[in-house]
Design a protein around this motif. Structure first.
Motif, PDB file in Angstrom:
ATOM      1  N   ALA A 199       0.845  -1.205   0.000  1.00 47.44           N
ATOM      2  CA  ALA A 199       0.000   0.000   0.000  1.00 47.44           C
ATOM      3  C   ALA A 199       0.876   1.249   0.000  1.00 47.44           C
ATOM      4  O   ALA A 199       1.855   1.335   0.750  1.00 47.44           O
ATOM      5  CB  ALA A 199      -0.915  -0.005   1.223  1.00 47.44           C
ATOM      6  N   LYS A 200       0.512   2.206  -0.847  1.00 45.20           N
ATOM      7  CA  LYS A 200       1.284   3.441  -0.951  1.00 45.20           C
ATOM      8  C   LYS A 200       0.656   4.544  -0.105  1.00 45.20           C
ATOM      9  O   LYS A 200      -0.570   4.676  -0.039  1.00 45.20           O
ATOM     10  CB  LYS A 200       1.365   3.892  -2.411  1.00 45.20           C
ATOM     11  CG  LYS A 200       2.184   2.976  -3.307  1.00 45.20           C
ATOM     12  CD  LYS A 200       2.251   3.523  -4.726  1.00 45.20           C
ATOM     13  CE  LYS A 200       3.114   2.636  -5.610  1.00 45.20           C
ATOM     14  NZ  LYS A 200       3.187   3.172  -7.004  1.00 45.20           N
ATOM     15  N   ILE A 201       1.504   5.339   0.514  1.00 47.84           N
ATOM     16  CA  ILE A 201       1.056   6.473   1.328  1.00 47.84           C
ATOM     17  C   ILE A 201       1.795   7.725   0.874  1.00 47.84           C
ATOM     18  O   ILE A 201       3.001   7.687   0.617  1.00 47.84           O
ATOM     19  CB  ILE A 201       1.336   6.268   2.829  1.00 47.84           C
ATOM     20  CG1 ILE A 201       1.013   4.852   3.273  1.00 47.84           C
ATOM     21  CG2 ILE A 201       0.541   7.269   3.666  1.00 47.84           C
ATOM     22  CD1 ILE A 201       1.429   4.570   4.707  1.00 47.84           C
TER      23      ILE A 201
ATOM     24  N   VAL B  57      -6.853  26.068  -5.185  1.00 46.94           N
ATOM     25  CA  VAL B  57      -6.592  24.778  -4.555  1.00 46.94           C
ATOM     26  C   VAL B  57      -5.281  24.201  -5.075  1.00 46.94           C
ATOM     27  O   VAL B  57      -5.028  24.220  -6.279  1.00 46.94           O
ATOM     28  CB  VAL B  57      -7.714  23.762  -4.854  1.00 46.94           C
ATOM     29  CG1 VAL B  57      -7.453  22.452  -4.122  1.00 46.94           C
ATOM     30  CG2 VAL B  57      -9.075  24.324  -4.455  1.00 46.94           C
ATOM     31  N   ILE B  58      -4.436  23.692  -4.159  1.00 45.44           N
ATOM     32  CA  ILE B  58      -3.233  22.988  -4.574  1.00 45.44           C
ATOM     33  C   ILE B  58      -3.040  21.724  -3.740  1.00 45.44           C
ATOM     34  O   ILE B  58      -3.529  21.616  -2.618  1.00 45.44           O
ATOM     35  CB  ILE B  58      -1.964  23.860  -4.452  1.00 45.44           C
ATOM     36  CG1 ILE B  58      -1.720  24.291  -3.000  1.00 45.44           C
ATOM     37  CG2 ILE B  58      -2.012  25.073  -5.377  1.00 45.44           C
ATOM     38  CD1 ILE B  58      -0.353  24.904  -2.771  1.00 45.44           C
ATOM     39  N   ASN B  59      -2.329  20.761  -4.325  1.00 44.13           N
ATOM     40  CA  ASN B  59      -1.872  19.587  -3.591  1.00 44.13           C
ATOM     41  C   ASN B  59      -0.516  19.918  -2.968  1.00 44.13           C
ATOM     42  O   ASN B  59       0.368  20.385  -3.663  1.00 44.13           O
ATOM     43  CB  ASN B  59      -1.708  18.390  -4.518  1.00 44.13           C
ATOM     44  CG  ASN B  59      -2.977  18.032  -5.265  1.00 44.13           C
ATOM     45  OD1 ASN B  59      -4.072  18.189  -4.741  1.00 44.13           O
ATOM     46  ND2 ASN B  59      -2.815  17.533  -6.494  1.00 44.13           N
ATOM     47  N   LEU B  60      -0.378  19.682  -1.687  1.00 45.41           N
ATOM     48  CA  LEU B  60       0.927  19.906  -1.064  1.00 45.41           C
ATOM     49  C   LEU B  60       1.921  18.845  -1.523  1.00 45.41           C
ATOM     50  O   LEU B  60       1.546  17.701  -1.790  1.00 45.41           O
ATOM     51  CB  LEU B  60       0.811  19.882   0.458  1.00 45.41           C
ATOM     52  CG  LEU B  60       0.180  21.093   1.136  1.00 45.41           C
ATOM     53  CD1 LEU B  60       0.386  21.016   2.643  1.00 45.41           C
ATOM     54  CD2 LEU B  60       0.735  22.400   0.605  1.00 45.41           C
ATOM     55  N   PRO B  61       3.193  19.201  -1.606  1.00 50.11           N
ATOM     56  CA  PRO B  61       4.212  18.209  -1.954  1.00 50.11           C
ATOM     57  C   PRO B  61       4.357  17.187  -0.814  1.00 50.11           C
ATOM     58  O   PRO B  61       3.959  17.435   0.323  1.00 50.11           O
ATOM     59  CB  PRO B  61       5.472  19.040  -2.113  1.00 50.11           C
ATOM     60  CG  PRO B  61       5.233  20.249  -1.256  1.00 50.11           C
ATOM     61  CD  PRO B  61       3.769  20.533  -1.367  1.00 50.11           C
ATOM     62  N   GLY B  62       4.903  16.051  -1.160  1.00 54.35           N
ATOM     63  CA  GLY B  62       5.121  15.024  -0.158  1.00 54.35           C
ATOM     64  C   GLY B  62       6.004  13.932  -0.722  1.00 54.35           C
ATOM     65  O   GLY B  62       6.530  14.061  -1.836  1.00 54.35           O
ATOM     66  N   ASN B  63       6.172  12.880   0.015  1.00 50.72           N
ATOM     67  CA  ASN B  63       6.934  11.720  -0.424  1.00 50.72           C
ATOM     68  C   ASN B  63       6.028  10.507  -0.450  1.00 50.72           C
ATOM     69  O   ASN B  63       5.278  10.271   0.515  1.00 50.72           O
ATOM     70  CB  ASN B  63       8.111  11.441   0.522  1.00 50.72           C
ATOM     71  CG  ASN B  63       9.155  12.526   0.480  1.00 50.72           C
ATOM     72  OD1 ASN B  63       9.604  12.909  -0.587  1.00 50.72           O
ATOM     73  ND2 ASN B  63       9.545  13.034   1.645  1.00 50.72           N
ATOM     74  N   THR B  64       6.051   9.754  -1.538  1.00 46.84           N
ATOM     75  CA  THR B  64       5.282   8.528  -1.618  1.00 46.84           C
ATOM     76  C   THR B  64       6.138   7.360  -1.126  1.00 46.84           C
ATOM     77  O   THR B  64       7.265   7.176  -1.594  1.00 46.84           O
ATOM     78  CB  THR B  64       4.806   8.253  -3.046  1.00 46.84           C
ATOM     79  OG1 THR B  64       3.953   9.320  -3.472  1.00 46.84           O
ATOM     80  CG2 THR B  64       4.019   6.948  -3.115  1.00 46.84           C
ATOM     81  N   ALA B  65       5.604   6.588  -0.197  1.00 44.56           N
ATOM     82  CA  ALA B  65       6.311   5.428   0.320  1.00 44.56           C
ATOM     83  C   ALA B  65       5.332   4.271   0.450  1.00 44.56           C
ATOM     84  O   ALA B  65       4.132   4.484   0.687  1.00 44.56           O
ATOM     85  CB  ALA B  65       6.924   5.746   1.684  1.00 44.56           C
TER      86      ALA B  65
END
Length: 256
Positions: free
Chosen positions: A215-217, A245-253
């Motif tokens: 599962a990806k988060i 509206v924007i999507n905040l950056p993040g890391n997919t793990a």
């Protein structure tokens, strides 16, 4: 400048307040840094030993009179973090809509009554997405919530955009990734396990992971989300698109 933080007694809200105290100023409508004269935390409960420089107002987001009192008439900055989290909103349909939708609408209307249209930062969520998704999600990906929480958040995004279009507020909605690692006990958020599988073992406590290893988060740290909230607030109105509206950056793990 006066600042109101709904959900100010919570994990992110209180840390945001401390960061603003440390910063000392915020940008006004003219693009100039203005000293912060007061920070009001609005919530149902607050941490012990709250910093004495912060004003705490205990109240229900659906109590319009209490919300209007907390705002006064001259609040220039609103950070709206208060909500019933995902699992809670799904389990209690009426409460989720009452707080997350009706409460937000009431706060927006109260914000309209300020001396000048305040800058209004709304914390939305990646829960607005669902179903069959592209490999890469961007700000143009169509929301397709698969739960009540996501539906409530995307409705509020449209409200923030429309109130901004009318000039009632200067709004911006941020879709937050899963914030990890959160301290304390698990909450009712569906993504709460993302903190638990790290936090609990470090404390010698078992943690049950409800999803598979593949599962990806989409993750963002507590420190980075505070930076993002302040940065989004500081951006001039002219830098935002019509949707606000924007999507905040993040890391997919992956969980594994």
């Amino acid at each position: 400048m006066k600042v109101l933080i709904t959900g100010g007694g919570g994990f992110i809200g209180y840390r945001l307040a401390l960061a603003l105290l440390n910063k000392g100023t915020l940008s006004n409508a003219e693009g100039q840094q203005e000293p912060i004269s007061q920070i009001t935390l609005f919530d149902m409960a607050f941490p012990e030993n709250v910093d004495a420089r912060l004003k705490c107002v205990k109240g229900d987001l659906n109590d319009i009179a209490c919300v209007e009192t907390a705002l006064g008439g001259d609040t220039g900055a609103v950070f709206h973090l208060a909500s019933v989290v995902s699992g809670g909103a799904e389990a209690d349909f009426e409460l989720g809509y009452k707080v997350n939708l009706d409460g937000t609408r009431g706060l927006l209307d109260a914000s309209r009554k300020q001396a000048k249209p305040p800058r209004f930062v709304f914390t939305s969520s990646v829960a607005v997405f669902g179903g069959e998704l592209p490999e890469v999600l961007d700000d143009g990906t169509t929301p397709n919530p698969q739960g009540s929480y996501g539906a409530q958040k995307v409705i509020c995004e449209y409200l923030v955009t429309d109130y901004s279009r009318k000039g009632y507020i200067d709004g911006r909605s941020l879709r937050l990734p899963t914030i990890s690692v959160r301290p304390g006990k698990p909450n009712l958020a569906a993504s709460s396990f993302a903190s638990g599988i790290i936090r609990e073992p470090l404390n010698g406590v078992p943690s049950v992971c409800p999803v598979g290893r593949d599962a990806k988060i989409w993750l963002l740290s507590p420190g980075k989300v505070i930076e993002a909230l302040i940065h989004a607030y500081e951006l001039p109105s002219s830098t935002w698109g019509v949707t606000r509206v924007i999507n905040l950056p993040g890391n997919t793990a992956v969980v594994g």
